[in-house]
Every structure is written in C-alpha cells, then in structure tokens.
Design a protein around this motif. Structure first.
Motif, PDB file in Angstrom:
ATOM      1  N   GLU A 246       0.821  -1.200   0.000  1.00 24.13           N
ATOM      2  CA  GLU A 246       0.000   0.000   0.000  1.00 24.13           C
ATOM      3  C   GLU A 246       0.865   1.264   0.000  1.00 24.13           C
ATOM      4  O   GLU A 246       0.566   2.239  -0.689  1.00 24.13           O
ATOM      5  CB  GLU A 246      -0.916  -0.007   1.226  1.00 24.13           C
ATOM      6  CG  GLU A 246      -2.126   0.881   1.071  1.00 24.13           C
ATOM      7  CD  GLU A 246      -3.134   0.639   2.187  1.00 24.13           C
ATOM      8  OE1 GLU A 246      -3.999  -0.229   2.017  1.00 24.13           O
ATOM      9  OE2 GLU A 246      -3.040   1.318   3.213  1.00 24.13           O
ATOM     10  N   VAL A 249       2.142   1.823  -3.388  1.00 22.35           N
ATOM     11  CA  VAL A 249       1.086   2.428  -4.207  1.00 22.35           C
ATOM     12  C   VAL A 249       1.032   3.939  -3.955  1.00 22.35           C
ATOM     13  O   VAL A 249       0.939   4.739  -4.882  1.00 22.35           O
ATOM     14  CB  VAL A 249      -0.290   1.784  -3.904  1.00 22.35           C
ATOM     15  CG1 VAL A 249      -1.424   2.621  -4.496  1.00 22.35           C
ATOM     16  CG2 VAL A 249      -0.340   0.364  -4.446  1.00 22.35           C
ATOM     17  N   GLY A 284     -11.393  -0.064  -3.733  1.00 20.82           N
ATOM     18  CA  GLY A 284     -10.112  -0.619  -4.170  1.00 20.82           C
ATOM     19  C   GLY A 284     -10.045  -0.705  -5.689  1.00 20.82           C
ATOM     20  O   GLY A 284      -8.999  -0.463  -6.298  1.00 20.82           O
ATOM     21  N   PHE A 285     -11.204  -1.001  -6.292  1.00 26.02           N
ATOM     22  CA  PHE A 285     -11.278  -1.063  -7.753  1.00 26.02           C
ATOM     23  C   PHE A 285     -10.961   0.302  -8.360  1.00 26.02           C
ATOM     24  O   PHE A 285     -10.157   0.426  -9.282  1.00 26.02           O
ATOM     25  CB  PHE A 285     -12.685  -1.526  -8.166  1.00 26.02           C
ATOM     26  CG  PHE A 285     -12.945  -1.458  -9.642  1.00 26.02           C
ATOM     27  CD1 PHE A 285     -12.513  -2.464 -10.492  1.00 26.02           C
ATOM     28  CD2 PHE A 285     -13.629  -0.371 -10.184  1.00 26.02           C
ATOM     29  CE1 PHE A 285     -12.752  -2.387 -11.847  1.00 26.02           C
ATOM     30  CE2 PHE A 285     -13.871  -0.286 -11.537  1.00 26.02           C
ATOM     31  CZ  PHE A 285     -13.433  -1.301 -12.378  1.00 26.02           C
ATOM     32  N   GLY A 288      -7.475   1.180  -8.102  1.00 22.60           N
ATOM     33  CA  GLY A 288      -6.721   0.452  -9.118  1.00 22.60           C
ATOM     34  C   GLY A 288      -6.771   1.161 -10.464  1.00 22.60           C
ATOM     35  O   GLY A 288      -5.752   1.317 -11.137  1.00 22.60           O
ATOM     36  N   LEU A 291      -4.606   4.154 -10.368  1.00 17.61           N
ATOM     37  CA  LEU A 291      -3.197   3.776 -10.394  1.00 17.61           C
ATOM     38  C   LEU A 291      -2.747   3.411 -11.808  1.00 17.61           C
ATOM     39  O   LEU A 291      -1.661   3.797 -12.250  1.00 17.61           O
ATOM     40  CB  LEU A 291      -2.966   2.601  -9.438  1.00 17.61           C
ATOM     41  CG  LEU A 291      -1.510   2.274  -9.140  1.00 17.61           C
ATOM     42  CD1 LEU A 291      -0.862   3.390  -8.354  1.00 17.61           C
ATOM     43  CD2 LEU A 291      -1.413   0.973  -8.361  1.00 17.61           C
ATOM     44  N   ILE A 292      -3.622   2.674 -12.529  1.00 20.05           N
ATOM     45  CA  ILE A 292      -3.274   2.265 -13.895  1.00 20.05           C
ATOM     46  C   ILE A 292      -3.087   3.504 -14.771  1.00 20.05           C
ATOM     47  O   ILE A 292      -2.122   3.614 -15.527  1.00 20.05           O
ATOM     48  CB  ILE A 292      -4.364   1.343 -14.482  1.00 20.05           C
ATOM     49  CG1 ILE A 292      -4.281  -0.018 -13.791  1.00 20.05           C
ATOM     50  CG2 ILE A 292      -4.174   1.166 -15.994  1.00 20.05           C
ATOM     51  CD1 ILE A 292      -5.458  -0.919 -14.044  1.00 20.05           C
TER      52      ILE A 292
END
Lengths: 325, 246
Positions: A246, A249, A284-285, A288, A291-292
C-alpha cells in the motif's frame, strides 16, 4: 518561467496548507484521519528515499514500520520505560534491524531485491504473529503517548495530537529535503541513475545503499512508534506485506522520487479508503483504475503530471523560443 | 605507473585474454589497437575490475590491485571512459560533472552541508567543463545534447577524478572528423603527470598521440613497440592495417 523546483515548493506548501486547513475545520473523525495520513506520509517518504532516490524498491518497509511499533510496545508496555526514551530506543532498534537487513539485501538487484525484502518482511510478520509475549495475533494494547505536558502540550487531545503529527511530518520532510541537497544525497541520486558509472567513478555503492536503507529504516521506525501512539493498539498486520504494498502504491501515485508526492499519495489513499468506502464497496477497484492511469501515463505520478502541465504552460507562453540549440 | 603481468581471462573454453603484459609508465600515452574481437575492451574491464582475471597480476604504483573492487581501483587513481556513453542522462551537465567532483573532493559522505554551498566542487566542475570544452552547456540536461558533446562529457567524467592512469575506450567512436579532432587535441593537451591508455580505431589519431602501441589479436599481444615499429611491422600490416596505411 516557473522552474521545476519552484513548482515542487509550491506543491509542498499547498499540501501542508491543505492539511492544516482541514485540521482547523474538522472534528474528531478528521483528526483521526489526519494522524493516519501523517503516519503513512512519513512511512511513504522513508520508502521514497530508498525506492525513489536510491533505486531500491523495497517490499519490506511495512515490516520495519511494524517492527518500530512493536519495539515501542516492548519498551513501554512490557519493560515500563518512559514513552520518550522508549520511542528513541525503538527508533534505534529499528535502525539496527534495517542495517542488518540491508547488509543482506543490497547484494541482489531488481526483482530479487523486491522478493528478498518481501521474504524478510514476511518472516517478521510471522514472528510477531506467533510471539505470545507481545500478544501474538491478538496484538498489543495499552500503548502510551508521549507526555509533553511539561511544555503545555496535551497529546491525549485528538486535535492536538493531529496537529503534532502534521508538524512531525513537516520536520521529516524538511530533514530529507535538506539531506537530498547535500553531496551524500546527490550520490544516492547518482546511484539510482547509473550505478555502474558511480562505481567506475570510485563510489563504494554498496556502502551507500546500506546507509540509505538504514536511514530509511530509522524513519520507518519513527512512523511505527507514531502509529503505536496514535491507535494505542498494534497488531502484526502492520508488518504484513500488504502494508508495504500500500505504501508503494502511495509513492507511485503521488510521484516516485519527489518527496512531496508520497505525502499526497498517502493522503489520497487514506482518504479514498475512508471516504470512498462509504459510497462504494469497490473503492479498491477505483484506486486500481486511478493507479493504472498514473502508471500508463508515465508521468511519475501526480507531481509528475503537474510538472508536465507546467511545461505545457511554459511552452505556450513563449512559442518563439522553440529552437535555441 | 601501471603494470600488467601475464593477464589471462577465459569464459569457459574461450580464452579472450591470453598472457597479456603491459608497462605504462607515468606520463606515457599508450594505445591499444587490434581488430574487432581482439579483446581490447575485455582488457579494459580487467584493468578496471569489472571483470576478474583467471590469472596474472595488475599492479598500480607497487600496489597489487588484481583483486580490488572497481571503486577501490578508481579511488587509487585508475579512471576510465566508456566505449558507449555511460552518463547520468536525466541530470544536467553540471550535475554529471559534479558527481565526479564529489569524488575528487572526497565529499561523498558529507550529509550536513548543501552541495550548492561547497565552492570547491563547483570550481572543480567548471574547471573540467573548460578543459573538455563544454562550459557553455553546463546547465543543459545531458539527454538534450548532441552525441559529440555527450562524448566530451564522457571523457570529462573520467578526467574529473584526477586519475593517475586514464583509460579511454574509443573516445572518438561515432564522432565527426571535426569532433574527433577536438578530442585528439584534448588528449595531447592532458597534463604529463597522467598516463593515458587508449583504445582507438582511428589510426590517424593513434599515430598522432601514442608514445607506445600494443597490437592485440585474438587476445594475445601481437606486437608491443613504438609507433614507428608498429608502422613498419609486416605482421601488423598483414593482420590489421591491411597494408593500407601509407
């Protein structure tokens, strides 16, 4: 034209102003959130020192963080040492631990480095999970906070504690920012950029990597003692690799190797976890997806994006200077 | 002075360096020539410690450095440039040269004073920029500069640590005649307390600057002599120069 460095100073100022502004208008829940952001911001800066500046991507920083928290627990709860001394001792213990770990892990590179730090971190997690003396998987309760009543600061007040955490975060930021401007800091950057050349120039790069990792461990340990004082309850989960992941991230999101980026990343991830999770179970999705976008754009996170915008604006302002070489 | 005694290196059954001996006294310009695959760069990598020899000895000023790490050797005064530019491309020219100036001023462990406040490092950086002729691009990022200028920075980095022995691996490779002329001039102007070992394909440059030449072929020393001896050697003419020199 605004320089890249000026922009970072501005971002840093805005970030801390936002934290203080939020602190001045919020209530109990907000104070808890600020303290959590500060803990992760410090941990993320410690990881940025090794991952972003020295080029050592560690997946074991959660373990150093948890180790610091447990050492604080050991010294204060189990051995009855005063919190201030216990805190200092816990940071020293974590530094020594990081130094020993570093002597082993700097021998390997790339994916092997990530794997070996992960493995050592998991060993730490397993140890505290099983070790009954420090509570095992039940965790450890009753951790004290520093007693600063001597200088009129009551840290058991959530509002005061949150503000103190912002101050500590700022101090860590300033110390690291200063360090990175010294010859030693520049050498770390050089080792990240081109280790082969640094060695050919005469730098003992392994010694530099070990020292940077140990220093990073000291700051991770500090973050550990702070989270222990914040929640006053610790579990082996702190050492788990998901904590390390984490934090990684956070720094990728905010901007690897920018020091202020990790603070922004820590704030965003922490806010998303608390705020977004009240709207959707899929937070969280969405993290994600975010982040992508950041990684695919190859702009070094949010700080990198802002710097890219700065360049766009600068180019638009003076299009006639396109060729000067 | 640098002395190499019966150096050998093999990768499995392949012997890439075979009984190579060299003597490079202080102040000498020593060229190493030979066809592609003759083992010139391997020899450099053995000298700098990037590769470990299978047998033989390397001695720098009476100190056996055969088993020392590359950074130890560099600190003892053995510096190299690379055949392919090996710079800090994300940094400016000043920041690149400052890296070497930090070694030169022995300030790498200094973590209490800002780099910007250390005038000796700035002075050394500018001095080297002047010597290699890149003073006017000091603030530019390296990746924006032409190949030729990057090549000059490459040599500048090797020079900035004030070595006793400077190893230059094809300093003019890929350069225009004008640019190689500049490098050649630079090499002839280097102080004479410095020994230079140079790998070079440009025969014009080699005969211009070298005091002594070693010809390598298949990892072996074919000939070691003065430029005149090499120029007049039949065996060298046949195997390498192809008779096309005069």
């Amino acid at each position: 034209m605004m320089t890249s460095e000026r922009l970072r100073q501005l971002i840093t100022f805005v970030t801390f102003a936002a934290l203080v502004g939020y602190w001045s208008t919020t209530g109990y829940f907000g104070y808890e959130l600020i303290a959590e952001i500060a803990v992760f911001a410090i941990l993320a800066m410690s990881l940025d020192l090794v991952a972003g500046y020295t080029g050592l991507v560690s997946l074991g920083h959660g373990a150093l963080f948890g180790f610091g928290a447990y050492m604080f627990g050991l010294f204060t709860v189990k051995l009855g040492i005063a919190p201030a001394t216990g805190m200092a001792a816990a940071i020293v213990a974590t530094t020594i631990c990081a130094l020993l770990v570093a002597m082993v892990v700097v021998r390997v590179h790339g994916i092997f480095f990530i794997m070996i730090t992960l493995a050592i971190g998991e060993m730490g997690y397993e140890f505290f999970f099983k070790y009954r003396y420090l509570g095992g998987d039940d965790g450890l309760v009753g951790l004290p906070r520093l007693d600063l009543s001597g200088i009129g600061v009551n840290l058991s007040d959530p509002s005061v504690f949150a503000l103190a955490m912002i101050v500590v975060t700022l101090c860590v930021f300033l110390v690291l920012a200063y360090l990175l401007r010294t010859p030693y800091g520049r050498v770390l950057t050089g080792i990240h950029e081109n280790p082969q050349r640094m060695r050919a120039l005469g730098f003992p790069i392994r010694a530099y990597r070990i020292s940077a990792f140990a220093l990073s461990g000291a700051i991770a340990g500090l973050a550990g003692t702070l989270t222990a004082q914040h929640t006053q309850f610790i579990t082996p989960q702190l050492l788990h690799w998901t904590t390390s992941g984490e934090v990684l991230v956070m720094i990728i999101l905010g901007g690897l190797g920018s020091l202020v980026g990790p603070i922004i990343g820590a704030a965003i991830v922490t806010l998303l976890r608390h705020e977004l999770s009240s709207y959707t179970d899929y937070w969280g999705f969405w993290l994600g997806v975010f982040l992508i976008i950041v990684v695919v754009s190859r702009k070094d996170g949010i700080v990198g994006w802002l710097d890219y915008l700065r360049q766009l604006v600068a180019e638009r302002r003076r299009p006639e200077t396109a060729e000067e070489a | 002075m640098l002395s190499v005694e019966a150096l050998e290196k093999s990768f499995g059954a392949l012997q890439v360096t075979n009984q190579v001996s060299l003597q490079v006294p202080t102040g000498i310009r020593h060229a190493i020539i030979g066809p592609n695959g003759a083992g010139k760069t391997t020899l450099f990598n053995l000298l700098t410690g990037e590769l470990r020899p299978t047998a033989g000895r390397i001695v720098l000023d009476d100190l056996d450095i055969t088993h020392l790490t590359p950074d130890r050797r560099a600190r003892l005064g053995l510096s190299r440039s690379f055949q392919r530019n090996n710079l800090f491309t994300g940094l400016t020219v000043r920041q690149n040269l400052a890296m070497a100036a930090i070694v030169h001023e022995r300030r790498g462990r200094c973590f209490w004073r800002p780099l910007a406040g250390l005038s000796t490092i700035a002075e050394r950086t500018e001095e080297i920029a002047d010597i290699v002729g890149i003073a006017d691009v000091l603030e530019r990022p390296v990746r924006e500069l032409s190949y030729g200028i990057q090549r000059q920075i490459e040599v500048g980095l090797a020079l900035a640590t004030a070595p006793k022995v400077l190893l230059l691996d094809e300093p003019t490779s890929g350069m225009s005649p004008e640019e190689s002329g500049r490098i050649m001039h630079l090499i002839t102007e280097l102080p004479r307390e410095l020994a230079v070992v140079i790998i070079e394909h440009d025969m014009h440059l080699v005969f211009e600057v070298a005091d002594r030449i070693t010809v390598l072929n298949y990892g072996k020393v074919l000939l070691d002599g003065t430029p005149e001896e090499v120029r007049s050697s039949d065996v060298v003419q046949e195997t390498y120069l192809g008779g096309g020199l005069d």
